[in-house]
Design an enzyme around this catalytic site. Structure first.
Site, PDB file in Angstrom:
ATOM      1  N   HIS A 287      39.422  36.447  28.639  1.00  0.00           N
ATOM      2  CA  HIS A 287      40.485  37.320  29.122  1.00  0.00           C
ATOM      3  C   HIS A 287      41.623  36.455  29.663  1.00  0.00           C
ATOM      4  O   HIS A 287      41.383  35.472  30.361  1.00  0.00           O
ATOM      5  CB  HIS A 287      39.944  38.219  30.239  1.00  0.00           C
ATOM      6  CG  HIS A 287      40.780  39.430  30.517  1.00  0.00           C
ATOM      7  ND1 HIS A 287      41.949  39.382  31.223  1.00  0.00           N
ATOM      8  CD2 HIS A 287      40.598  40.727  30.184  1.00  0.00           C
ATOM      9  CE1 HIS A 287      42.453  40.601  31.325  1.00  0.00           C
ATOM     10  NE2 HIS A 287      41.656  41.441  30.701  1.00  0.00           N
ATOM     11  N   HIS A 330      36.062  40.441  39.505  1.00  0.00           N
ATOM     12  CA  HIS A 330      36.799  39.248  39.894  1.00  0.00           C
ATOM     13  C   HIS A 330      36.757  39.030  41.398  1.00  0.00           C
ATOM     14  O   HIS A 330      36.798  39.974  42.174  1.00  0.00           O
ATOM     15  CB  HIS A 330      38.260  39.429  39.442  1.00  0.00           C
ATOM     16  CG  HIS A 330      39.106  38.212  39.589  1.00  0.00           C
ATOM     17  ND1 HIS A 330      38.745  36.970  39.132  1.00  0.00           N
ATOM     18  CD2 HIS A 330      40.331  38.041  40.156  1.00  0.00           C
ATOM     19  CE1 HIS A 330      39.696  36.094  39.400  1.00  0.00           C
ATOM     20  NE2 HIS A 330      40.668  36.723  40.027  1.00  0.00           N
ATOM     21  N   GLU A 336      45.838  39.996  46.515  1.00  0.00           N
ATOM     22  CA  GLU A 336      46.424  40.811  45.448  1.00  0.00           C
ATOM     23  C   GLU A 336      46.783  42.194  45.992  1.00  0.00           C
ATOM     24  O   GLU A 336      45.905  43.011  46.270  1.00  0.00           O
ATOM     25  CB  GLU A 336      45.439  40.951  44.284  1.00  0.00           C
ATOM     26  CG  GLU A 336      45.050  39.623  43.644  1.00  0.00           C
ATOM     27  CD  GLU A 336      44.106  39.795  42.463  1.00  0.00           C
ATOM     28  OE1 GLU A 336      43.894  40.953  42.026  1.00  0.00           O
ATOM     29  OE2 GLU A 336      43.576  38.782  41.981  1.00  0.00           O
ATOM     30  N   HIS A 360      43.477  43.819  47.604  1.00  0.00           N
ATOM     31  CA  HIS A 360      42.218  43.105  47.465  1.00  0.00           C
ATOM     32  C   HIS A 360      42.447  41.712  48.040  1.00  0.00           C
ATOM     33  O   HIS A 360      43.196  40.907  47.477  1.00  0.00           O
ATOM     34  CB  HIS A 360      41.787  43.055  45.997  1.00  0.00           C
ATOM     35  CG  HIS A 360      41.607  44.419  45.401  1.00  0.00           C
ATOM     36  ND1 HIS A 360      42.183  44.799  44.209  1.00  0.00           N
ATOM     37  CD2 HIS A 360      40.952  45.505  45.856  1.00  0.00           C
ATOM     38  CE1 HIS A 360      41.865  46.057  43.944  1.00  0.00           C
ATOM     39  NE2 HIS A 360      41.125  46.514  44.932  1.00  0.00           N
ATOM     40  N   HIS A 366      36.623  42.841  43.150  1.00  0.00           N
ATOM     41  CA  HIS A 366      37.275  44.048  42.656  1.00  0.00           C
ATOM     42  C   HIS A 366      37.215  44.041  41.132  1.00  0.00           C
ATOM     43  O   HIS A 366      36.827  43.046  40.520  1.00  0.00           O
ATOM     44  CB  HIS A 366      38.724  44.153  43.143  1.00  0.00           C
ATOM     45  CG  HIS A 366      39.561  42.943  42.852  1.00  0.00           C
ATOM     46  ND1 HIS A 366      39.488  41.781  43.601  1.00  0.00           N
ATOM     47  CD2 HIS A 366      40.483  42.698  41.895  1.00  0.00           C
ATOM     48  CE1 HIS A 366      40.331  40.885  43.129  1.00  0.00           C
ATOM     49  NE2 HIS A 366      40.947  41.410  42.079  1.00  0.00           N
TER      50      HIS A 366
END
Length: 433
Positions: A287, A330, A336, A360, A366
């Protein structure tokens, strides 16, 4: 718009003059002994005088009266800025806010700014703050400037007409504007408006380096716009509100602060249409990190580590194979903070709404909610158009963020049940006991 000009190169030298006063911009020198039209020369510096040429920020303003002509500053009681991070207890939980309220009483842009979280100290010129604004009336005979840092303004609902010393910027949802430290501006509205503000202390936003991407991609310098000079010669009582070391002060003067007839330099306000972002994304496995969607960055002293990144998740074609399409689960050494301008965020099937937000914190886990995980685990990985009609964004920082009392309690918008969106994740383990 006719009162905007495209920046030919982000960080380059620009100039503009009001067409009502041709040749008002001096030729051949910055500050002549006598300026055209009897104007005053004034320099606005956004960096140390001796900063390297590549980092040096300054503009020359040619105005009817210099900005020094005002009465002494007094405390201003109508604002809701907050930098008392130490007065709230740390909270490592996943946090989500429902959409912040639109005003129920008359409130202008300055009166309608509320601080959600932040870190650092504006006196030390290091840190950031995240605010929301919620307003329904124009600033009348009032201008505002920030002595502490830059504002990156993200409208979510309603159009803003931002009048600056350099000229005017019309900013709509799905656009952003940056008003840099010290620049005086006024916000005019014709409807109830709401949005987000990222404030950074002591440094300025820049375009991220492209590295292996090469010369093209992400936000292109040519798509950023600055105002065309537009002055008003108005006499009368004007308020100047200053944010200084986290507090607000106000003074008065007998003329409009928007009396700049011409200007030149590389320190200007600017806007950008997020629809112009050039997405780079084709994934063979694993990703891509969300950094691939960075529009603007404010770098720290540590290379590749941002005090603040502004990242978007725009409508795009997602081409994936041999992987899980949504963002993975993650934990991160960055904070974030996410907001939603419109639509629905691709990693949440519900609950995260336009005008709301999530936070987060550093190393807080999260990722996709249960419904998103189940759907994405079974879908065919062919090229797909995702986030259509949607625009999410993230303010990401290497610094730990702390909630204000308003963000934690007073606003009453925290979603106490946010954690439940992961409670249905099942054990799918098929290995030996």
């Amino acid at each position: 718009m006719s009162d905007l000009k495209y920046l030919s190169g982000f960080g380059s030298e620009f100039s503009s003059e009001d067409p009502r006063c041709p040749n008002s911009l001096p030729k051949g020198q910055n500050s002549p002994q006598i300026c055209p039209y009897g104007l005053y020369a004034e320099q606005l510096s956004g960096s140390a005088f001796t900063a390297p040429r590549s980092d040096n920020k300054r503009s020359w303003l040619y105005r009817i009266l210099p900005s020094v002509g005002h009465k002494p500053f007094q405390s201003f009681s109508e604002g809701n800025f907050d930098s008392k991070w130490q007065e709230t207890k740390p909270n490592p939980n996943q946090l989500r806010w429902n959409p912040f309220d639109l005003p129920s009483e008359t409130r202008d842009f300055v009166q309608g700014i509320y601080t959600i979280c932040g870190t650092g100290d504006p006196k030390l010129r290091l840190g950031l703050a995240i605010h929301i604004y919620s307003c329904n009336t124009s600033m009348k005979n009032r201008a505002f400037y920030n002595s502490d840092g830059d504002f990156l303004i993200v409208p979510q609902q309603g159009k803003l007409l931002v009048k600056t010393e350099f000229g005017k910027l019309q900013v709509s949802p799905n656009e952003i504007c940056v008003i840099q430290q010290g620049m005086r501006f006024q916000v005019l509205v014709s409807e109830a408006c709401r949005g987000y503000i990222l404030e950074v202390y002591g440094r300025h936003f820049s375009l991220p380096d492209l590295g292996p991407i090469g010369a093209n991609g992400l936000a292109n310098p040519r798509d950023f716009q600055s105002p065309v000079a537009h002055f008003e010669d108005i006499q009368g009582e004007f308020e100047i509100v200053s944010k200084y070391q986290g507090s607000l002060f106000v003074c008065s003067q007998d003329h409009s602060p928007f009396d700049v007839v011409a200007w030149h330099g590389n320190y200007v306000p600017y806007k950008y249409d997020l629809a112009n972002f050039m997405v780079v994304n084709s994934v063979s496995f694993d990703h891509c990190d969300p950094s691939i969607f960075t529009v603007l960055t404010c770098q720290s002293e540590k290379p590749g580590t941002a005090i603040a990144d502004f990242v978007i998740f725009p409508p795009r074609w997602s081409v994936q194979e041999n992987t899980f399409r949504p963002p993975y689960y993650h934990r991160n050494c960055m904070s974030e903070f996410m907001g939603l301008i419109s639509g629905r965020y691709e990693a949440k099937q519900g609950g995260f709404l336009p005008g709301g937000a999530t936070l987060h914190s550093i190393m807080t886990p999260h990722g996709p909610d249960v419904d998103c995980f189940e759907k994405a685990s079974k879908e065919e990985l062919k090229p797909a158009r995702i986030a259509e009609g949607s625009q999410g964004f993230m303010f990401e920082s290497c610094l730990g963020l702390a909630l204000t009392e308003w963000g934690a309690k007073t606003c009453k918008k925290l979603d106490a049940g946010y954690h439940k969106c992961w409670e249905g994740l099942r054990r799918n383990f098929t290995g030996a006991k």
